[in-house]
Design a protein around this motif. Structure first.
Motif, short mmCIF file in Angstrom:
data_model
loop_
_atom_site.label_atom_id
_atom_site.label_comp_id
_atom_site.label_asym_id
_atom_site.label_seq_id
_atom_site.Cartn_x
_atom_site.Cartn_y
_atom_site.Cartn_z
N MET A 1 22.49 -10.60 39.97
CA MET A 1 23.59 -10.37 40.86
C MET A 1 24.76 -9.86 40.01
O MET A 1 25.06 -10.39 38.96
CB MET A 1 23.96 -11.67 41.56
N VAL A 2 25.44 -8.86 40.50
CA VAL A 2 26.56 -8.27 39.78
C VAL A 2 27.84 -8.65 40.51
O VAL A 2 27.96 -8.48 41.71
CB VAL A 2 26.42 -6.74 39.71
N LYS A 3 28.79 -9.16 39.74
CA LYS A 3 30.10 -9.49 40.30
C LYS A 3 31.11 -8.48 39.81
O LYS A 3 30.92 -7.82 38.80
CB LYS A 3 30.53 -10.89 39.85
N GLY A 4 32.21 -8.42 40.49
CA GLY A 4 33.25 -7.49 40.11
C GLY A 4 34.26 -8.09 39.15
O GLY A 4 35.41 -7.69 39.16
N THR A 5 33.86 -9.03 38.33
CA THR A 5 34.77 -9.65 37.37
C THR A 5 34.45 -9.17 35.97
O THR A 5 33.33 -8.75 35.68
CB THR A 5 34.67 -11.18 37.41
N SER A 6 35.41 -9.26 35.13
CA SER A 6 35.19 -8.86 33.75
C SER A 6 34.73 -10.07 32.94
O SER A 6 35.21 -11.18 33.14
CB SER A 6 36.48 -8.26 33.20
N ARG A 7 33.78 -9.85 32.05
CA ARG A 7 33.22 -10.91 31.22
C ARG A 7 33.31 -10.52 29.77
O ARG A 7 33.26 -9.34 29.42
CB ARG A 7 31.74 -11.15 31.56
N ARG A 8 33.40 -11.52 28.91
CA ARG A 8 33.33 -11.28 27.48
C ARG A 8 31.90 -11.54 27.05
O ARG A 8 31.33 -12.58 27.37
CB ARG A 8 34.27 -12.22 26.73
N VAL A 9 31.35 -10.62 26.31
CA VAL A 9 29.98 -10.77 25.84
C VAL A 9 29.93 -10.55 24.33
O VAL A 9 30.78 -9.87 23.76
CB VAL A 9 29.01 -9.78 26.53
N VAL A 10 28.93 -11.16 23.74
CA VAL A 10 28.63 -10.95 22.32
C VAL A 10 27.21 -10.42 22.27
O VAL A 10 26.29 -11.06 22.78
CB VAL A 10 28.76 -12.26 21.52
N VAL A 11 27.04 -9.25 21.67
CA VAL A 11 25.71 -8.64 21.53
C VAL A 11 25.33 -8.74 20.06
O VAL A 11 26.05 -8.26 19.18
CB VAL A 11 25.71 -7.17 21.99
N VAL A 12 24.19 -9.37 19.81
CA VAL A 12 23.72 -9.60 18.43
C VAL A 12 22.40 -8.87 18.26
O VAL A 12 21.49 -9.01 19.08
CB VAL A 12 23.53 -11.11 18.16
#
Length: 88
Positions: A1-12
């Motif tokens: 599910m996709v929300k319209g909020t911004s998220r912080r992610v870390v890609v390793v």
């Protein structure tokens, strides 16, 4: 599910590319407000988790043997000592 909020992610990037390419961690919004947690600490923790998840190709070590193997080796050494003492 996709929300319209911004998220912080870390890609390793994966330490073992045969298993997976990347690990994506979604960081809680309040993670940086707690007890002075820095972004560098979050990234290093994500790297540690990804590294621990991947099976490591580490060297074999003596401590990896089970207790039964140690008991068998001890019995073998004692048997050899008894044999040498009996022959002399």
């Amino acid at each position: 599910m996709v929300k319209g909020t911004s998220r912080r992610v870390v890609v390793v990037d994966s330490p073992d590319p045969e298993l997976f390419e990347q690990a994506i961690f979604i960081v809680r919004n309040d993670a940086f407000g707690k007890e002075g947690v820095t972004p560098e600490q979050v990234v290093s923790e994500a790297c540690r988790v990804a590294r621990d998840y991947a099976p490591s190709r580490r060297r074999w070590r003596w401590r990896d043997l089970s207790a039964l193997c140690y008991a068998a080796m001890g019995a073998g050494v004692i048997g050899l000592v008894w044999l040498v003492a009996a022959l002399l």
